[in-house]
Scaffold this active site. Structure first.
Site, mmCIF file in Angstrom:
data_model
loop_
_atom_site.group_PDB
_atom_site.id
_atom_site.type_symbol
_atom_site.label_atom_id
_atom_site.label_comp_id
_atom_site.label_asym_id
_atom_site.label_seq_id
_atom_site.Cartn_x
_atom_site.Cartn_y
_atom_site.Cartn_z
ATOM 1 N N GLY A 117 -25.067 -39.948 -26.567
ATOM 2 C CA GLY A 117 -24.184 -40.937 -25.979
ATOM 3 C C GLY A 117 -24.970 -42.165 -25.585
ATOM 4 N N GLN A 128 -27.005 -50.085 -21.161
ATOM 5 C CA GLN A 128 -28.333 -49.678 -21.642
ATOM 6 C C GLN A 128 -28.882 -50.607 -22.716
ATOM 7 O OE1 GLN A 128 -27.076 -45.323 -22.204
ATOM 8 N NE2 GLN A 128 -29.234 -45.151 -21.692
ATOM 9 N N GLU A 175 -22.747 -40.718 -19.081
ATOM 10 C CA GLU A 175 -22.538 -42.071 -19.620
ATOM 11 C C GLU A 175 -21.740 -42.933 -18.650
ATOM 12 O OE1 GLU A 175 -24.383 -42.768 -21.903
ATOM 13 O OE2 GLU A 175 -24.775 -40.743 -22.642
ATOM 14 N N HIS A 193 -23.655 -44.531 -15.909
ATOM 15 C CA HIS A 193 -24.378 -45.766 -16.262
ATOM 16 C C HIS A 193 -23.536 -47.005 -15.939
ATOM 17 C CE1 HIS A 193 -28.122 -44.556 -18.185
ATOM 18 N NE2 HIS A 193 -27.510 -43.661 -18.930
HETATM 19 NI NI NI Z 1 -28.517 -42.170 -19.908
#
Ligand code: NI
Length: 181
Positions: free
Chosen positions: A47, A52, A143, A146
């Protein structure tokens, strides 16, 4: 096809709360998502979240067919999830070792809910909803964290259960393929 550089732990952009997507099906959004899949595939990730790769938007992708990093995991269909919301289905958590492409070469023990429902939107802005359990539920929670600027290292079950993958393997604390992203 563009493989983007993945931000690493210590980059303050990973700690920001990402913004909701308002405009769907735009060239910019499509490019971002295509870059996310390319970048995730290049690193054998399960993922990836938009922050990111430096895009402060509430977009996550996950899924894989055959993945050498998760040899014991069943395939997960490639999914795009925008502006996601998670509801816990069972008030039950399980510990497992996680990794993150933003924290390369390391693993830590993290407690996650075992069964969730997630809702959000696809790339065209159509609503989607599904349930997930086990490994997939863990990936989605990781995820979505994040998007709120949370890295798994902030959720360690025990600060001592964290280290370099190689050392954890050598000392028998983890077996192969126990990680998330
Ligand atoms: Ni991560």
């Amino acid at each position: 096809m563009t493989i983007q550089r993945i931000l690493r732990l210590g980059d303050p952009r990973l700690l920001q709360v990402a913004h909701p997507v308002h405009d769907f099906n735009t060239p910019e959004l499509n490019t971002l998502i295509s870059d996310m899949f390319d970048t995730m595939a290049a690193q054998d990730g399960a993922g990836l979240a938009a922050p990111q790769i430096g895009a402060p938007l509430r977009v996550v992708v996950f899924g894989f067919d055959v993945n050498p990093r998760y040899a014991d995991k069943a395939a997960i269909p490639e999914t795009i999830l925008i502006n996601p919301k998670i509801t816990v289905l069972q008030n039950h958590k399980e510990d497992d070792w996680e990794g993150c492409l933003s924290v390369p070469g390391m693993r830590g023990l993290v407690s996650r809910y075992t069964a969730i429902r997630y809702t959000g939107f696809d790339v065209t802005g159509s609503p989607l909803a599904a349930e997930a359990e086990g490994f997939l539920a863990r990936v989605i929670q990781h995820e979505c964290d994040h998007l709120d600027g949370i890295i798994y290292t902030q959720r360690l079950t025990d600060p001592q259960k964290f280290g370099f993958t190689e050392e954890l393997l050598n000392s028998g604390q983890i077996r192969k393929a126990e990680c998330t992203e």
